[in-house]
Design a protein around this motif. Structure first.
Motif, PDB file in Angstrom:
ATOM      1  N   UNK A  33       0.646  -1.155  -0.120  1.00 59.74           N
ATOM      2  CA  UNK A  33      -0.059   0.134  -0.061  1.00 59.74           C
ATOM      3  C   UNK A  33       0.850   1.087   0.095  1.00 59.74           C
ATOM      4  N   UNK A  34       0.330   2.448  -0.193  1.00 61.75           N
ATOM      5  CA  UNK A  34       0.901   3.627  -0.291  1.00 61.75           C
ATOM      6  C   UNK A  34       1.081   4.030   1.315  1.00 61.75           C
ATOM      7  N   UNK A  35       1.919   4.966   1.628  1.00 60.06           N
ATOM      8  CA  UNK A  35       2.100   5.205   3.014  1.00 60.06           C
ATOM      9  C   UNK A  35       0.847   6.321   3.480  1.00 60.06           C
TER      10      UNK A  35
ATOM     11  N   UNK B  41       7.697   5.368   8.068  1.00 58.39           N
ATOM     12  CA  UNK B  41       8.343   6.287   7.511  1.00 58.39           C
ATOM     13  C   UNK B  41       8.385   7.637   8.322  1.00 58.39           C
TER      14      UNK B  41
ATOM     15  N   UNK C  48      12.432  11.948   2.941  1.00 58.05           N
ATOM     16  CA  UNK C  48      12.139  10.482   3.670  1.00 58.05           C
ATOM     17  C   UNK C  48      13.220   9.769   4.109  1.00 58.05           C
ATOM     18  N   UNK C  49      13.008   9.320   5.463  1.00 60.63           N
ATOM     19  CA  UNK C  49      13.926   8.477   5.804  1.00 60.63           C
ATOM     20  C   UNK C  49      14.099   6.947   5.231  1.00 60.63           C
ATOM     21  N   UNK C  50      14.677   6.025   5.516  1.00 64.67           N
ATOM     22  CA  UNK C  50      14.703   4.678   5.073  1.00 64.67           C
ATOM     23  C   UNK C  50      13.761   3.800   5.579  1.00 64.67           C
TER      24      UNK C  50
ATOM     25  N   UNK D 258       7.068  10.203  -6.220  1.00 61.12           N
ATOM     26  CA  UNK D 258       8.170   9.615  -5.316  1.00 61.12           C
ATOM     27  C   UNK D 258       8.203   8.200  -6.229  1.00 61.12           C
TER      28      UNK D 258
ATOM     29  N   UNK E 121       9.915   4.297  -5.259  1.00 59.57           N
ATOM     30  CA  UNK E 121      10.490   3.352  -4.105  1.00 59.57           C
ATOM     31  C   UNK E 121      10.954   2.492  -4.669  1.00 59.57           C
TER      32      UNK E 121
ATOM     33  N   UNK F 248      14.181   3.687   0.896  1.00 61.82           N
ATOM     34  CA  UNK F 248      13.286   4.748   1.205  1.00 61.82           C
ATOM     35  C   UNK F 248      12.782   5.355  -0.084  1.00 61.82           C
ATOM     36  N   UNK F 249      11.751   6.414   0.056  1.00 56.09           N
ATOM     37  CA  UNK F 249      11.087   7.071  -0.853  1.00 56.09           C
ATOM     38  C   UNK F 249      11.988   8.140  -1.282  1.00 56.09           C
TER      39      UNK F 249
ATOM     40  N   UNK G 260      12.103  11.588  -4.295  1.00 56.39           N
ATOM     41  CA  UNK G 260      11.506  12.555  -4.879  1.00 56.39           C
ATOM     42  C   UNK G 260      11.916  12.629  -6.301  1.00 56.39           C
TER      43      UNK G 260
ATOM     44  N   UNK H 148       4.689   6.489  -6.607  1.00 57.92           N
ATOM     45  CA  UNK H 148       3.649   6.921  -5.973  1.00 57.92           C
ATOM     46  C   UNK H 148       3.207   8.601  -6.351  1.00 57.92           C
TER      47      UNK H 148
ATOM     48  N   UNK I 208      -0.855  10.121  -0.462  1.00 59.55           N
ATOM     49  CA  UNK I 208      -0.276   9.343  -1.441  1.00 59.55           C
ATOM     50  C   UNK I 208      -1.359   8.559  -2.118  1.00 59.55           C
TER      51      UNK I 208
ATOM     52  N   UNK J  97      -2.351   4.669  -4.293  1.00 59.45           N
ATOM     53  CA  UNK J  97      -1.740   3.328  -4.069  1.00 59.45           C
ATOM     54  C   UNK J  97      -0.593   2.881  -4.447  1.00 59.45           C
TER      55      UNK J  97
END
Lengths: 122, 112
Positions: free
Chosen positions: A41-43, A90, A113-115, B36, B38, B43-44, B46, B90, B102, B104
């Protein structure tokens, strides 16, 4: 520049336990947001902290709480863990732009964003 | 309130062919829009952002997106796919409340 850092990278807990996740923002950033990303899923937005206060909150129960420290770092706490809390958590940092500047088009609400921290609840 | 809808859950392309990822948005205010990427276990990152300046936005790694207010769309394109483009993408909208909403996600597969 270290970027956004999170700890720990992985965590395994059992139902009913409590967990604390940590985040250090990118240098120069003063705002921290937390997101939950379930598998596939998305965040989803949990909440955002600025000036050590919760500024925005998503649709998450009170079991999810947070804190921001004077150095802008942040913690996410989850109490009474459920199996459904298993996810990638996240942290994102950004620089706050006042609403006045925002309406004038000077928005800089880009979030870095962090990991992430992978939480598994058994 | 704002939201985004990514119209394709999975896109498969051959290496060297164009990539199109579709996104429609809904927002009560003039939004900021982002794409974004992934990669697995990462991580995400940009790719690009639209913040009420030029409607055609160029990002990293050859990606670009066009903001079309009349169609409430913000589709992402790349002229020639590379194997390293295989990832989850995303589409994201941000309104006056600063939080990101975000979509899906769209999984991109690149065939050799």
């Amino acid at each position: 520049d270290a970027g956004v850092t999170q700890s720990p990278t992985h965590l395994i807990k059992t139902r009913g336990q409590q967990v604390t996740l940590r985040c250090s923002p990118k240098s120069g950033h003063d705002t921290v947001s937390w997101y939950q990303q379930a598998l596939g899923q998305g965040p989803q937005f949990i909440f955002q902290y600025y000036e050590e206060e919760e500024r925005q909150r998503g649709n998450f129960p009170d079991r999810f709480s947070g804190h921001q420290f004077p150095n802008y770092s942040s913690e996410l706490n989850v109490n009474a863990l459920l199996l459904g809390d298993s996810a990638l958590y996240l942290c994102a940092s950004s620089f706050f732009v006042s609403n006045i500047a925002k309406w004038e088009g000077a928005r800089t609400d880009e979030q870095f964003f962090g990991p992430g921290t992978r939480l598994t609840v058994l | 309130a704002q939201s985004v809808t990514q119209l394709d859950s999975h896109v498969s392309v051959s290496e060297g062919t164009p990539v199109l990822l579709r996104c429609n948005y809904s927002s009560s205010y003039s939004p900021s829009l982002f794409w974004y990427v992934q990669h697995p276990n990462k991580g995400l990152q940009l790719l690009l952002k639209y913040t009420s300046a030029a409607t055609l936005v160029k990002g990293i790694n050859g990606f670009e997106a066009e903001f079309k207010k009349s169609e409430t769309s913000f589709h992402l394109t790349k002229p020639s796919a590379h194997m390293s483009d295989a990832a989850e993408y995303f589409c994201v909208v941000s309104g006056h409340d600063y939080k990101l909403s975000f979509g899906a996600g769209t999984t991109v597969t690149v065939r050799a």
